[in-house]
Design a protein around this motif. Sequence first.
Motif, PDB file in Angstrom:
ATOM      1  N   PRO A   1      13.048  35.570  58.427  1.00  0.00           N
ATOM      2  CA  PRO A   1      14.085  34.684  57.888  1.00  0.00           C
ATOM      3  C   PRO A   1      13.955  34.534  56.369  1.00  0.00           C
ATOM      4  O   PRO A   1      13.012  35.043  55.763  1.00  0.00           O
ATOM      5  CB  PRO A   1      13.777  33.361  58.598  1.00  0.00           C
ATOM      6  CG  PRO A   1      12.324  33.412  58.950  1.00  0.00           C
ATOM      7  CD  PRO A   1      11.967  34.860  59.126  1.00  0.00           C
ATOM      8  N   GLY A   2      14.921  33.850  55.774  1.00  0.00           N
ATOM      9  CA  GLY A   2      14.820  33.530  54.346  1.00  0.00           C
ATOM     10  C   GLY A   2      15.615  34.460  53.444  1.00  0.00           C
ATOM     11  O   GLY A   2      15.432  34.429  52.228  1.00  0.00           O
ATOM     12  N   GLY A   3      16.484  35.295  54.035  1.00  0.00           N
ATOM     13  CA  GLY A   3      17.307  36.194  53.221  1.00  0.00           C
ATOM     14  C   GLY A   3      18.771  35.805  53.304  1.00  0.00           C
ATOM     15  O   GLY A   3      19.234  34.901  52.607  1.00  0.00           O
ATOM     16  N   VAL A   4      19.480  36.486  54.206  1.00  0.00           N
ATOM     17  CA  VAL A   4      20.929  36.270  54.329  1.00  0.00           C
ATOM     18  C   VAL A   4      21.256  34.922  54.994  1.00  0.00           C
ATOM     19  O   VAL A   4      22.218  34.254  54.620  1.00  0.00           O
ATOM     20  CB  VAL A   4      21.565  37.442  55.129  1.00  0.00           C
ATOM     21  CG1 VAL A   4      23.038  37.192  55.390  1.00  0.00           C
ATOM     22  CG2 VAL A   4      21.368  38.754  54.371  1.00  0.00           C
ATOM     23  N   GLY A   5      20.450  34.531  55.981  1.00  0.00           N
ATOM     24  CA  GLY A   5      20.747  33.316  56.760  1.00  0.00           C
ATOM     25  C   GLY A   5      21.035  32.085  55.909  1.00  0.00           C
ATOM     26  O   GLY A   5      22.096  31.467  56.046  1.00  0.00           O
ATOM     27  N   PRO A   6      20.132  31.716  54.989  1.00  0.00           N
ATOM     28  CA  PRO A   6      20.392  30.516  54.180  1.00  0.00           C
ATOM     29  C   PRO A   6      21.638  30.651  53.303  1.00  0.00           C
ATOM     30  O   PRO A   6      22.307  29.663  53.000  1.00  0.00           O
ATOM     31  CB  PRO A   6      19.140  30.401  53.291  1.00  0.00           C
ATOM     32  CG  PRO A   6      18.126  31.294  53.879  1.00  0.00           C
ATOM     33  CD  PRO A   6      18.807  32.301  54.727  1.00  0.00           C
ATOM     34  N   MET A   7      21.967  31.900  52.927  1.00  0.00           N
ATOM     35  CA  MET A   7      23.150  32.121  52.088  1.00  0.00           C
ATOM     36  C   MET A   7      24.431  31.847  52.871  1.00  0.00           C
ATOM     37  O   MET A   7      25.422  31.373  52.321  1.00  0.00           O
ATOM     38  CB  MET A   7      23.180  33.560  51.571  1.00  0.00           C
ATOM     39  CG  MET A   7      22.069  33.888  50.628  1.00  0.00           C
ATOM     40  SD  MET A   7      22.075  32.848  49.161  1.00  0.00           S
ATOM     41  CE  MET A   7      23.522  33.469  48.312  1.00  0.00           C
ATOM     42  N   THR A   8      24.412  32.151  54.171  1.00  0.00           N
ATOM     43  CA  THR A   8      25.605  31.914  55.002  1.00  0.00           C
ATOM     44  C   THR A   8      25.967  30.427  54.953  1.00  0.00           C
ATOM     45  O   THR A   8      27.126  30.060  54.744  1.00  0.00           O
ATOM     46  CB  THR A   8      25.318  32.372  56.457  1.00  0.00           C
ATOM     47  OG1 THR A   8      25.059  33.768  56.429  1.00  0.00           O
ATOM     48  CG2 THR A   8      26.490  32.096  57.370  1.00  0.00           C
ATOM     49  N   ILE A   9      24.953  29.584  55.108  1.00  0.00           N
ATOM     50  CA  ILE A   9      25.219  28.138  55.100  1.00  0.00           C
ATOM     51  C   ILE A   9      25.641  27.694  53.702  1.00  0.00           C
ATOM     52  O   ILE A   9      26.579  26.902  53.541  1.00  0.00           O
ATOM     53  CB  ILE A   9      23.992  27.360  55.608  1.00  0.00           C
ATOM     54  CG1 ILE A   9      23.749  27.729  57.083  1.00  0.00           C
ATOM     55  CG2 ILE A   9      24.191  25.853  55.458  1.00  0.00           C
ATOM     56  CD1 ILE A   9      22.662  26.965  57.775  1.00  0.00           C
ATOM     57  N   ALA A  10      24.988  28.239  52.677  1.00  0.00           N
ATOM     58  CA  ALA A  10      25.352  27.846  51.298  1.00  0.00           C
ATOM     59  C   ALA A  10      26.819  28.185  51.005  1.00  0.00           C
ATOM     60  O   ALA A  10      27.518  27.436  50.320  1.00  0.00           O
ATOM     61  CB  ALA A  10      24.425  28.541  50.297  1.00  0.00           C
ATOM     62  N   MET A  11      27.293  29.315  51.536  1.00  0.00           N
ATOM     63  CA  MET A  11      28.686  29.698  51.277  1.00  0.00           C
ATOM     64  C   MET A  11      29.663  28.845  52.078  1.00  0.00           C
ATOM     65  O   MET A  11      30.776  28.557  51.619  1.00  0.00           O
ATOM     66  CB  MET A  11      28.917  31.189  51.574  1.00  0.00           C
ATOM     67  CG  MET A  11      28.095  32.147  50.748  1.00  0.00           C
ATOM     68  SD  MET A  11      27.820  31.673  49.021  1.00  0.00           S
ATOM     69  CE  MET A  11      29.437  31.862  48.350  1.00  0.00           C
ATOM     70  N   LEU A  12      29.243  28.399  53.244  1.00  0.00           N
ATOM     71  CA  LEU A  12      30.085  27.476  54.015  1.00  0.00           C
ATOM     72  C   LEU A  12      30.279  26.170  53.234  1.00  0.00           C
ATOM     73  O   LEU A  12      31.385  25.631  53.125  1.00  0.00           O
ATOM     74  CB  LEU A  12      29.425  27.193  55.371  1.00  0.00           C
ATOM     75  CG  LEU A  12      30.064  26.080  56.186  1.00  0.00           C
ATOM     76  CD1 LEU A  12      31.422  26.504  56.710  1.00  0.00           C
ATOM     77  CD2 LEU A  12      29.154  25.660  57.341  1.00  0.00           C
ATOM     78  N   LEU A  13      29.177  25.679  52.676  1.00  0.00           N
ATOM     79  CA  LEU A  13      29.249  24.447  51.880  1.00  0.00           C
ATOM     80  C   LEU A  13      30.141  24.676  50.654  1.00  0.00           C
ATOM     81  O   LEU A  13      30.976  23.834  50.301  1.00  0.00           O
ATOM     82  CB  LEU A  13      27.849  24.013  51.440  1.00  0.00           C
ATOM     83  CG  LEU A  13      26.811  23.784  52.555  1.00  0.00           C
ATOM     84  CD1 LEU A  13      25.453  23.439  51.951  1.00  0.00           C
ATOM     85  CD2 LEU A  13      27.245  22.692  53.510  1.00  0.00           C
ATOM     86  N   THR A  14      29.972  25.843  50.015  1.00  0.00           N
ATOM     87  CA  THR A  14      30.773  26.162  48.832  1.00  0.00           C
ATOM     88  C   THR A  14      32.260  26.161  49.189  1.00  0.00           C
ATOM     89  O   THR A  14      33.080  25.553  48.483  1.00  0.00           O
ATOM     90  CB  THR A  14      30.382  27.561  48.277  1.00  0.00           C
ATOM     91  OG1 THR A  14      28.996  27.554  47.978  1.00  0.00           O
ATOM     92  CG2 THR A  14      31.173  27.914  47.029  1.00  0.00           C
ATOM     93  N   ASN A  15      32.621  26.838  50.281  1.00  0.00           N
ATOM     94  CA  ASN A  15      34.034  26.895  50.682  1.00  0.00           C
ATOM     95  C   ASN A  15      34.587  25.496  50.956  1.00  0.00           C
ATOM     96  O   ASN A  15      35.739  25.201  50.634  1.00  0.00           O
ATOM     97  CB  ASN A  15      34.189  27.764  51.941  1.00  0.00           C
ATOM     98  CG  ASN A  15      34.144  29.253  51.634  1.00  0.00           C
ATOM     99  OD1 ASN A  15      34.220  29.668  50.476  1.00  0.00           O
ATOM    100  ND2 ASN A  15      34.041  30.077  52.669  1.00  0.00           N
TER     101      ASN A  15
END
Length: 280
Positions: free
Chosen positions: A259-273
């Motif tokens: 873990p620690g690669g793409v997964g956290p980015m998915t959530i960060a982009m949801l928050l951004t949207n």
Amino acid sequence: MPAQIIDGKRIAQQIRSGLAQKILEMLAQGKTRPGLAVVLVGDNPASKLYVSMKQKACKEVGIYSEEHRLPAEVTQDQLLALIDELNGDPKIHGILVQLPLPAHLDEEEVIMRIHPDKDVDGFNPVNVGKMCIGSRAYLPCTPAGIMKLIDTINYDPAGKKAVVIGRSNIVGKPIAQLLLQRDATVTICHSKTKDLVAECRQADILVAAVGQPEMVKGDWVKPGAVVIDVGINRRDGKTVGDVEFDSVNEVAGWITPVPGGVGPMTIAMLLTNTVVAADK
Ligand code: NAD
């Protein structure tokens, strides 16, 4: 020499801090607090975990979030009625229906019912179409997060050969589109691809979104390539990606860990949207 690690956890944390600051500024300007509604049908353990992680992340940055839990036997009409209600709710700027839905429900109709302006997952065909023609849209979160990771290492995809393994609507197809828009030459591989290894060996950027634990080996990878591992698989009680980290790490130029690669980015982009939706 081992590859450089692309630390998605750290980059996602920076994005979250920026969003928390942005929300404070929005509130100071008298704007409404961004709001996300998460709809969870049934009790799939993985879905429950993802929903709780998303809600926790919302809370941390200051996004109002509400969870709507529906029983597995909910009808299509009941689910659509909830989406209609959320479409009209001024507190809610983003609606996320956690997928997959139970088999008796029509996922496509549910996604299409979410108003495109509240479609923070970027799955509504209106937003998918806008993404494909390069027009402004909510980008699907995992592919958008991958592009951020590639930008963070200052890697320009223009003219590079990108190979995407997997052709799902949520990862494979949209990441191929986004790489194409950045002028990469893109090949999409899938379960019927004839010589997957030969395709992978040509990739300057290799994105693995297959769902097969540690499938991509070190000798599949071109020396110096950027390797993005989207997979989340359980093996022997551990979470592993679609890439065999140790062997690929010896060959690649950059690699995302799991873990620690793409997964956290998915959530960060949801928050951004969600923040973008509220700020419109
Ligand atoms: P999916 O099952 O919808 O699609 C998998 C794709 O892989 C298919 O297009 C299939 O053709 C292809 N495929 C399967 N076996 C293959 C093989 N042997 N050779 C070549 N291609 C093959 O999966 P998905 O929803 O795109 O997810 C892929 C993986 O990414 C899963 O492990 C999933 O858990 C993970 N995922 C992670 C995130 C994240 O935030 N990190 C988000 C979404 C999905």
